[in-house]
Design a protein around this motif. Structure first.
Motif, PDB file in Angstrom:
ATOM      1  N   UNK A  98       0.811  -1.213   0.000  1.00  0.00           N
ATOM      2  CA  UNK A  98       0.000   0.000   0.000  1.00  0.00           C
ATOM      3  C   UNK A  98       0.839   1.256   0.000  1.00  0.00           C
ATOM      4  N   UNK A  99       1.910   1.264   0.792  1.00  0.00           N
ATOM      5  CA  UNK A  99       2.795   2.428   0.833  1.00  0.00           C
ATOM      6  C   UNK A  99       3.484   2.635  -0.511  1.00  0.00           C
ATOM      7  N   UNK A 100       3.886   1.557  -1.165  1.00  0.00           N
ATOM      8  CA  UNK A 100       4.540   1.698  -2.466  1.00  0.00           C
ATOM      9  C   UNK A 100       3.582   2.217  -3.527  1.00  0.00           C
ATOM     10  N   UNK A 107      -3.336   5.347  -8.476  1.00  0.00           N
ATOM     11  CA  UNK A 107      -4.764   5.520  -8.191  1.00  0.00           C
ATOM     12  C   UNK A 107      -5.344   4.185  -7.746  1.00  0.00           C
ATOM     13  N   UNK A 108      -5.587   4.054  -6.443  1.00  0.00           N
ATOM     14  CA  UNK A 108      -6.043   2.756  -5.923  1.00  0.00           C
ATOM     15  C   UNK A 108      -7.424   2.365  -6.424  1.00  0.00           C
ATOM     16  N   UNK A 109      -8.182   3.309  -6.949  1.00  0.00           N
ATOM     17  CA  UNK A 109      -9.496   2.947  -7.482  1.00  0.00           C
ATOM     18  C   UNK A 109      -9.376   2.029  -8.696  1.00  0.00           C
ATOM     19  N   UNK A 110      -8.152   1.901  -9.254  1.00  0.00           N
ATOM     20  CA  UNK A 110      -7.919   0.990 -10.373  1.00  0.00           C
ATOM     21  C   UNK A 110      -7.926  -0.462  -9.938  1.00  0.00           C
ATOM     22  N   UNK A 129      -2.677  -2.863   4.870  1.00  0.00           N
ATOM     23  CA  UNK A 129      -2.349  -1.560   4.283  1.00  0.00           C
ATOM     24  C   UNK A 129      -3.065  -1.350   2.955  1.00  0.00           C
ATOM     25  N   UNK A 130      -4.032  -2.201   2.677  1.00  0.00           N
ATOM     26  CA  UNK A 130      -4.799  -2.116   1.428  1.00  0.00           C
ATOM     27  C   UNK A 130      -6.283  -2.028   1.765  1.00  0.00           C
ATOM     28  N   UNK A 131      -6.606  -1.081   2.608  1.00  0.00           N
ATOM     29  CA  UNK A 131      -7.933  -0.966   3.201  1.00  0.00           C
ATOM     30  C   UNK A 131      -9.024  -0.954   2.143  1.00  0.00           C
ATOM     31  N   UNK A 132     -10.002  -1.821   2.370  1.00  0.00           N
ATOM     32  CA  UNK A 132     -11.178  -1.836   1.516  1.00  0.00           C
ATOM     33  C   UNK A 132     -11.016  -2.535   0.186  1.00  0.00           C
ATOM     34  N   UNK A 133      -9.805  -2.961  -0.153  1.00  0.00           N
ATOM     35  CA  UNK A 133      -9.586  -3.641  -1.429  1.00  0.00           C
ATOM     36  C   UNK A 133     -10.186  -5.042  -1.381  1.00  0.00           C
ATOM     37  N   UNK A 134     -10.859  -5.429  -2.437  1.00  0.00           N
ATOM     38  CA  UNK A 134     -11.427  -6.774  -2.500  1.00  0.00           C
ATOM     39  C   UNK A 134     -10.328  -7.828  -2.434  1.00  0.00           C
ATOM     40  N   UNK A 159     -11.090  -8.527   7.928  1.00  0.00           N
ATOM     41  CA  UNK A 159     -12.302  -7.727   8.151  1.00  0.00           C
ATOM     42  C   UNK A 159     -12.207  -6.370   7.458  1.00  0.00           C
ATOM     43  N   UNK A 160     -13.310  -5.955   6.839  1.00  0.00           N
ATOM     44  CA  UNK A 160     -13.300  -4.715   6.071  1.00  0.00           C
ATOM     45  C   UNK A 160     -12.976  -4.919   4.612  1.00  0.00           C
TER      46      UNK A 160
END
Length: 287
Positions: A98-100, A107-110, A129-134, A159-160
């Motif tokens: 996630x930091x990288x 753009x994490x929405x990709x 570190x990849x909050x909410x990613x499937x 979770x999440x």
């Protein structure tokens, strides 16, 4: 230590793949931990110290991107503390996946999701570190992650995260009886190789240059397993593998493909050589 009998090499045409021209892959190394070669593969030496990779691989695709595995997370020390003492090893941490991504201006929405080769701690830790990613899991691995003692860290970090459960169809792929074509163009094909864990997978990736990769997870911990045709030490296999017979069959399938593609065991640091890192310049091209 006698190697496995050498299988016949693959002689059929390689499966068709139509990777888009702007598809690419990037290596996101998140750290390493130390293991002796003697504990990694049969015939290895105790004097041979190996630095096991903990990495993610970003697959850029115009229909949305995937991360193959997540590497170490921000709270890796706590995750290691959850392991049985005999599994803990000296480790070094770098920046999380996630930091990288963020440092490169990605753009994490990709991201369509994190496609785990399996749910063990050193592949799933970085989900924190990849909050909410499937998280992409097949049904067998989802069940394993929910029930097996080795899924403890996964259950802590998941979770999440929405679980995207994908399935396999009956189309064989390079000797594996079932497969999942992630984009429908043959560029990323997932096959079930459930010997290490119940739902372990291999991810075959073909890039526009025609080069092919096989990200084999923990089918073998080091490329020596392919090149020397050797399995894990018996005690380690008993502790680590759900189905050693299935694992041996799938290992032989991959040995038959050696030389036709780049085979990347998840923890073999040198196998990532040549896969570029994600830079701000590269991330800018992904927008």
């Amino acid at each position: 230590m006698s190697p496995l009998a050498k299988p016949a090499g693959w002689t059929e045409p390689l499966p068709e793949a139509r990777p888009p021209a702007d598809m690419a892959i990037y290596h996101l190394p998140t750290g390493t931990y130390e293991t002796r070669a003697a504990l990694a593969f049969r015939g290895g030496s105790f004097r041979d110290k190996r630095h096991f990779a903990a990495s993610a691989v970003l697959v850029r695709h115009p229909d949305g991107d995937l991360l193959i595995d997540a590497g170490f997370g921000a709270d890796v020390a706590a995750h290691v503390a959850m392991l049985p003492r005999f599994m803990r090893a000296p480790y070094r941490v770098g920046r999380t996946a996630g930091e990288q991504l963020d440092a490169a201006g990605y753009d994490r929405s990709r991201l369509l999701g994190v496609l785990l080769t399996h749910s063990h701690w050193d592949h799933a830790s970085g989900l924190d570190s990849l909050w909410g990613t499937r998280v992409w899991l097949n049904a067998d691995e989802r069940r394993y992650a929910a029930e097996d003692s080795d899924g403890k860290v996964f259950r802590h970090v998941s979770p999440g995260h929405e679980i995207h459960e994908y399935g396999f169809d009956s189309r064989s792929y390079l000797g594996f009886p079932s497969s999942h074509d992630a984009y429908g163009d043959g560029s990323v094909v997932v096959v079930l190789a459930g010997g290490h864990t119940a739902g372990s997978v291999i991810v075959f990736v073909t890039v526009p240059s025609g080069e092919r990769y096989a990200f084999i997870g923990d089918l073998t911990w080091q490329i020596d397993g392919i090149r020397r045709r050797v399995e894990r030490p018996r005690l380690l296999s008993k502790l680590a593998d759900s189905d050693p017979d299935q694992l041996r069959q799938d290992l032989l399938r991959m040995i038959a493909l050696d030389g036709l593609m780049r085979i990347v065991p998840a923890h073999d640091l040198s196998s990532y050589d040549g896969i570029p890192r994600l830079t701000p310049e590269a991330a800018a091209r992904l927008r």
